[in-house]
Design a protein around this motif. Structure first.
Motif, PDB file in Angstrom:
ATOM      1  N   TRP A 369       6.966  -7.443 -19.898  1.00 28.84           N
ATOM      2  CA  TRP A 369       6.552  -6.565 -18.813  1.00 28.84           C
ATOM      3  C   TRP A 369       5.120  -6.048 -18.954  1.00 28.84           C
ATOM      4  CZ3 TRP A 369      10.365  -5.556 -22.419  1.00 28.84           C
ATOM      5  CH2 TRP A 369      10.100  -4.569 -23.361  1.00 28.84           C
ATOM      6  N   SER A 370       4.386  -6.504 -19.964  1.00 29.75           N
ATOM      7  CA  SER A 370       3.019  -5.996 -20.169  1.00 29.75           C
ATOM      8  C   SER A 370       2.100  -6.333 -19.005  1.00 29.75           C
ATOM      9  CB  SER A 370       2.433  -6.559 -21.469  1.00 29.75           C
ATOM     10  OG  SER A 370       2.929  -5.876 -22.579  1.00 29.75           O
ATOM     11  N   ARG A 371       2.190  -7.568 -18.515  1.00 25.29           N
ATOM     12  CA  ARG A 371       1.309  -7.972 -17.413  1.00 25.29           C
ATOM     13  C   ARG A 371       1.614  -7.192 -16.134  1.00 25.29           C
ATOM     14  NH1 ARG A 371      -1.686 -12.584 -16.842  1.00 25.29           N
ATOM     15  NH2 ARG A 371      -1.777 -12.416 -19.117  1.00 25.29           N
ATOM     16  N   ILE A 372       2.895  -6.968 -15.864  1.00 24.17           N
ATOM     17  CA  ILE A 372       3.270  -6.189 -14.685  1.00 24.17           C
ATOM     18  C   ILE A 372       2.761  -4.759 -14.816  1.00 24.17           C
ATOM     19  CG2 ILE A 372       5.228  -5.295 -13.353  1.00 24.17           C
ATOM     20  CD1 ILE A 372       6.806  -7.754 -14.210  1.00 24.17           C
ATOM     21  N   CYS A 373       2.950  -4.188 -16.001  1.00 26.33           N
ATOM     22  CA  CYS A 373       2.510  -2.812 -16.224  1.00 26.33           C
ATOM     23  C   CYS A 373       0.999  -2.682 -16.158  1.00 26.33           C
ATOM     24  CB  CYS A 373       3.025  -2.312 -17.576  1.00 26.33           C
ATOM     25  SG  CYS A 373       4.815  -2.022 -17.619  1.00 26.33           S
ATOM     26  N   GLU A 374       0.293  -3.733 -16.507  1.00 28.72           N
ATOM     27  CA  GLU A 374      -1.175  -3.695 -16.434  1.00 28.72           C
ATOM     28  C   GLU A 374      -1.630  -3.481 -15.001  1.00 28.72           C
ATOM     29  OE1 GLU A 374      -5.062  -6.465 -17.546  1.00 28.72           O
ATOM     30  OE2 GLU A 374      -3.091  -6.927 -18.407  1.00 28.72           O
ATOM     31  N   SER A 375      -0.917  -4.067 -14.046  1.00 26.47           N
ATOM     32  CA  SER A 375      -1.246  -3.877 -12.630  1.00 26.47           C
ATOM     33  C   SER A 375      -0.704  -2.559 -12.098  1.00 26.47           C
ATOM     34  CB  SER A 375      -0.670  -5.030 -11.800  1.00 26.47           C
ATOM     35  OG  SER A 375      -1.189  -6.273 -12.229  1.00 26.47           O
ATOM     36  N   LEU A 376       0.519  -2.212 -12.531  1.00 28.32           N
ATOM     37  CA  LEU A 376       1.173  -1.022 -12.011  1.00 28.32           C
ATOM     38  C   LEU A 376       0.531   0.261 -12.517  1.00 28.32           C
ATOM     39  CD1 LEU A 376       3.563  -0.003 -10.298  1.00 28.32           C
ATOM     40  CD2 LEU A 376       4.955  -0.054 -12.383  1.00 28.32           C
ATOM     41  N   PHE A 377       0.137   0.281 -13.812  1.00 27.35           N
ATOM     42  CA  PHE A 377      -0.393   1.497 -14.426  1.00 27.35           C
ATOM     43  C   PHE A 377      -1.907   1.449 -14.564  1.00 27.35           C
ATOM     44  CE2 PHE A 377       4.010   1.310 -15.868  1.00 27.35           C
ATOM     45  CZ  PHE A 377       4.448   2.585 -15.523  1.00 27.35           C
ATOM     46  N   SER A 378      -2.581   1.011 -13.543  1.00 21.24           N
ATOM     47  CA  SER A 378      -4.043   1.030 -13.533  1.00 21.24           C
ATOM     48  C   SER A 378      -4.521   1.166 -12.095  1.00 21.24           C
ATOM     49  CB  SER A 378      -4.622  -0.254 -14.161  1.00 21.24           C
ATOM     50  OG  SER A 378      -4.233  -1.392 -13.431  1.00 21.24           O
ATOM     51  N   GLY A 379      -5.695   1.751 -11.938  1.00 22.21           N
ATOM     52  CA  GLY A 379      -6.322   1.853 -10.638  1.00 22.21           C
ATOM     53  C   GLY A 379      -5.553   2.695  -9.632  1.00 22.21           C
ATOM     54  N   LEU A 380      -5.687   2.318  -8.373  1.00 22.23           N
ATOM     55  CA  LEU A 380      -5.090   3.069  -7.271  1.00 22.23           C
ATOM     56  C   LEU A 380      -3.568   3.070  -7.335  1.00 22.23           C
ATOM     57  CD1 LEU A 380      -5.577   4.666  -4.665  1.00 22.23           C
ATOM     58  CD2 LEU A 380      -5.579   2.472  -3.420  1.00 22.23           C
ATOM     59  N   SER A 381      -2.979   1.953  -7.740  1.00 28.24           N
ATOM     60  CA  SER A 381      -1.515   1.879  -7.808  1.00 28.24           C
ATOM     61  C   SER A 381      -0.949   2.913  -8.783  1.00 28.24           C
ATOM     62  CB  SER A 381      -1.075   0.471  -8.220  1.00 28.24           C
ATOM     63  OG  SER A 381      -1.564   0.140  -9.515  1.00 28.24           O
ATOM     64  N   TYR A 382      -1.669   3.150  -9.874  1.00 23.85           N
ATOM     65  CA  TYR A 382      -1.215   4.134 -10.857  1.00 23.85           C
ATOM     66  C   TYR A 382      -1.289   5.541 -10.273  1.00 23.85           C
ATOM     67  CZ  TYR A 382      -0.750   6.325 -15.494  1.00 23.85           C
ATOM     68  OH  TYR A 382      -0.323   7.056 -16.569  1.00 23.85           O
ATOM     69  N   ALA A 383      -2.402   5.848  -9.605  1.00 20.69           N
ATOM     70  CA  ALA A 383      -2.560   7.163  -8.995  1.00 20.69           C
ATOM     71  C   ALA A 383      -1.481   7.419  -7.950  1.00 20.69           C
ATOM     72  CB  ALA A 383      -3.952   7.286  -8.368  1.00 20.69           C
ATOM     73  N   VAL A 384      -1.183   6.405  -7.145  1.00 19.71           N
ATOM     74  CA  VAL A 384      -0.140   6.543  -6.117  1.00 19.71           C
ATOM     75  C   VAL A 384       1.226   6.739  -6.762  1.00 19.71           C
ATOM     76  CG1 VAL A 384       1.074   5.330  -4.260  1.00 19.71           C
ATOM     77  CG2 VAL A 384      -1.426   5.244  -4.385  1.00 19.71           C
ATOM     78  N   LEU A 385       1.498   5.964  -7.812  1.00 26.74           N
ATOM     79  CA  LEU A 385       2.785   6.073  -8.505  1.00 26.74           C
ATOM     80  C   LEU A 385       2.984   7.487  -9.054  1.00 26.74           C
ATOM     81  CD1 LEU A 385       5.307   4.658  -9.841  1.00 26.74           C
ATOM     82  CD2 LEU A 385       3.835   4.324 -11.836  1.00 26.74           C
ATOM     83  N   VAL A 386       1.984   8.021  -9.728  1.00 28.83           N
ATOM     84  CA  VAL A 386       2.097   9.361 -10.312  1.00 28.83           C
ATOM     85  C   VAL A 386       2.219  10.412  -9.218  1.00 28.83           C
ATOM     86  CG1 VAL A 386       0.865  11.117 -11.648  1.00 28.83           C
ATOM     87  CG2 VAL A 386       0.898   8.744 -12.437  1.00 28.83           C
ATOM     88  N   PHE A 387       1.436  10.277  -8.160  1.00 31.70           N
ATOM     89  CA  PHE A 387       1.501  11.249  -7.067  1.00 31.70           C
ATOM     90  C   PHE A 387       2.879  11.257  -6.418  1.00 31.70           C
ATOM     91  CE2 PHE A 387       1.119  12.205  -2.513  1.00 31.70           C
ATOM     92  CZ  PHE A 387       0.585  13.489  -2.574  1.00 31.70           C
ATOM     93  N   ILE A 388       3.405  10.081  -6.130  1.00 31.57           N
ATOM     94  CA  ILE A 388       4.733  10.001  -5.505  1.00 31.57           C
ATOM     95  C   ILE A 388       5.793  10.569  -6.443  1.00 31.57           C
ATOM     96  CG2 ILE A 388       6.533   8.396  -4.737  1.00 31.57           C
ATOM     97  CD1 ILE A 388       4.320   6.630  -3.617  1.00 31.57           C
ATOM     98  N   GLY A 389       5.711  10.207  -7.738  1.00 28.77           N
ATOM     99  CA  GLY A 389       6.713  10.674  -8.694  1.00 28.77           C
ATOM    100  C   GLY A 389       6.715  12.185  -8.833  1.00 28.77           C
ATOM    101  N   LEU A 390       5.540  12.793  -8.967  1.00 25.69           N
ATOM    102  CA  LEU A 390       5.463  14.242  -9.105  1.00 25.69           C
ATOM    103  C   LEU A 390       5.880  14.946  -7.815  1.00 25.69           C
ATOM    104  CD1 LEU A 390       2.136  14.645 -11.141  1.00 25.69           C
ATOM    105  CD2 LEU A 390       4.487  14.746 -11.982  1.00 25.69           C
TER     106      LEU A 390
END
Length: 493
Positions: A369-390
């Protein structure tokens, strides 16, 4: 009692967590055991994939810029730690402690044996950190399923695994940072002195390990914490609280005072001058550096103990860079502040890359899952993920009674202040002036102000905001599944 789709969080007490304690221990123990298992498997069956048959990353603890040579550290521990100026002494103290078995046996410890113990020590911290994440996830949701999923996601997070197998002081810093928050929230929940002291002692240890949080600020934070807590703790405990705060503040001040007396700077790191100039993007000329004389006292103490980067040359460079920074800043503060915004932008851009991509890591790079996480936990996608989660976490938390928000905010001023200071260091203070433009070429930076580690330093912040964001996502999914099962299923029944 019928459960609703919202969470019920008790702001006034920890509640009945006794039944959860065995699961917390299980989460921590299984995490430590799992990491050790995978490390041993790689050591035994895949040594060809590792650096020198042992290391998951390219460097040993001996190779790090901020450490002392183990041989010198063992032979002259008091002199080495007393005249240490390049970095805080915490991590080298840990390495010295891990060398005790050989010292007792009367043999010279090897870097390899100490590093193996350091891997195991970090595996233990990894398990303890996961246990803390499980505790608070269960505390907020009262759900073993959600707590397990949140802890598992954090445990499998490549950035977490990367730092748990990287032999510098970073993971110890992350653990202590999380422990400070853990003890603080316990102290304002149950109002017991032991948790208050736990938060203060953890903060003190954190300041002895992490350069990004200088000990001279610890007394300010301790006094702020006392000012907040003094109205909440019982009267019988207030004198003890004040006495403990004074003792901790005095201990915290001892190191910067020693640094001032010996080396002319309150900073616990003689890389601070590089970072100060990096922050305002100022490149001093040779004549400018040569015009600043080094006091004899500093020159004498700088030569008393020299090993690796802990040498007089680095000390002198830091002294000159610090002087140049203050002169430049106060001469033209507007330009300095403007340049610091450029530094912040670069730090954010670099920090937006995935934490585990800082360097190659044989353990993390082979995870499916490292490659998937590299895309998910970086850049705009990471900011959106954290914002939605919080946001989801806030939506699905409903206090048992309407909270007094000013009171809640006042109670949490110390951890908010601590988080803000560390965030400011990551954003503004992680840039370092270097003549090597190659470090910035992937980002198009070729002006010398290119060296920043904000992508790995942000793990200090991630340990505070990422697990709650994951918690919000998993809890919302549980509520959605509950709704579908209860109402939609009933409709079609």
């Amino acid at each position: 009692m019928r459960r609703t789709g919202r969470l019920h969080f008790n702001y006034n007490g920890v509640g009945q967590q006794g039944s959860c304690s065995k699961y917390v221990w299980a989460a921590g123990s299984l995490s430590t055991a799992a990491l050790i298992f995978f490390e041993v498997v790689n050591w035994v069956f895949s040594p060809e994939k590792l650096a020198r048959g042992l290391y998951f990353e390219p460097n040993s603890s001996e190779d790090m810029m901020q450490t002392l040579s183990l041989k010198v550290l063992v032979e002259s521990p008091r002199e080495a730690l007393f005249y240490l100026h390049y970095q805080p002494p915490g991590f080298d103290i840990v390495r010295l402690v891990l060398a005790i078995p050989e010292l007792i046996a009367g043999v010279s410890p090897s870097v390899r044996s100490v590093d193996i113990r350091l891997y195991l020590f970090y595996a233990l911290l990894y398990g303890c950190l996961n246990g803390i994440i499980f505790y608070w996830s269960h505390y907020v949701t009262h759900s073993l399923v959600v707590a397990t999923l949140t802890t598992l996601a954090w445990a499998m997070y490549p950035g977490n695994l990367f730092m748990a197998t990287y032999l510098d002081s970073m993971y110890l810093s992350v653990f202590l940072f999380a422990v400070v928050f853990h003890f603080w929230f316990l102290s304002i929940s149950v109002k017991r002195m032991k948790w208050v002291l736990g938060a203060g002692v953890s903060l003190l240890f954190f300041s002895l390990v992490r350069t990004s949080f200088q000990p001279v600020l610890v007394p300010l934070l301790i006094l702020l914490a006392v000012a907040v807590l003094i109205r909440y703790v019982p009267r019988s405990s207030r004198k003890r609280l004040l006495g403990a705060a004074i003792i901790l503040s005095a201990i915290a001040l001892a190191l910067p005072i020693k640094q001032v007396l010996l080396f002319g700077t309150p900073s616990t790191s003689t890389t601070s001058g590089h970072h100060l100039l990096g922050m305002i993007r100022y490149s001093p000329s040779q004549s400018e550096k040569a015009s600043i004389e080094i006091p004899r006292r500093i020159e004498y103490n700088g030569h008393r103990f020299e090993n690796k980067f802990n040498n007089f040359q680095e000390l002198a460079t830091n002294y000159r860079y610090s002087k140049i920074f203050f002169k430049t800043f106060f001469t033209d503060p507007t330009r300095a502040l403007s340049n610091s915004l450029v530094t912040a932008r670069r730090s954010i851009i670099k920090g937006a890359s995935a934490t585990h991509t800082y360097q190659p890591n044989a353990l993390v790079d082979q995870l499916p899952w490292s490659r998937i996480c590299e895309s998910l936990f970086s850049g705009l996608s990471y900011a959106v993920l954290v914002f939605i989660g919080l946001t989801l976490l806030v939506v699905f938390i409903r206090p048992n009674k309407s909270p007094n928000w000013p009171n809640v905010l006042v109670k949490n001023l110390p951890p908010v202040f601590l988080f803000a200071m560390v965030a400011a260091v990551v954003v503004f203070g992680s840039m370092r002036y270097t003549t090597s433009a190659a470090m910035g070429e992937p980002f198009g930076w070729t002006d010398g102000f290119t060296w920043t580690e904000s992508n790995r330093l942000k793990l200090l912040l991630e340990v505070v905001f990422l697990p709650p964001a994951l918690l919000g996502i998993f809890r919302s999914n549980q509520v959605l599944a509950h709704f579908c099962t209860r109402y939609i299923g009933k409709k079609f029944h």
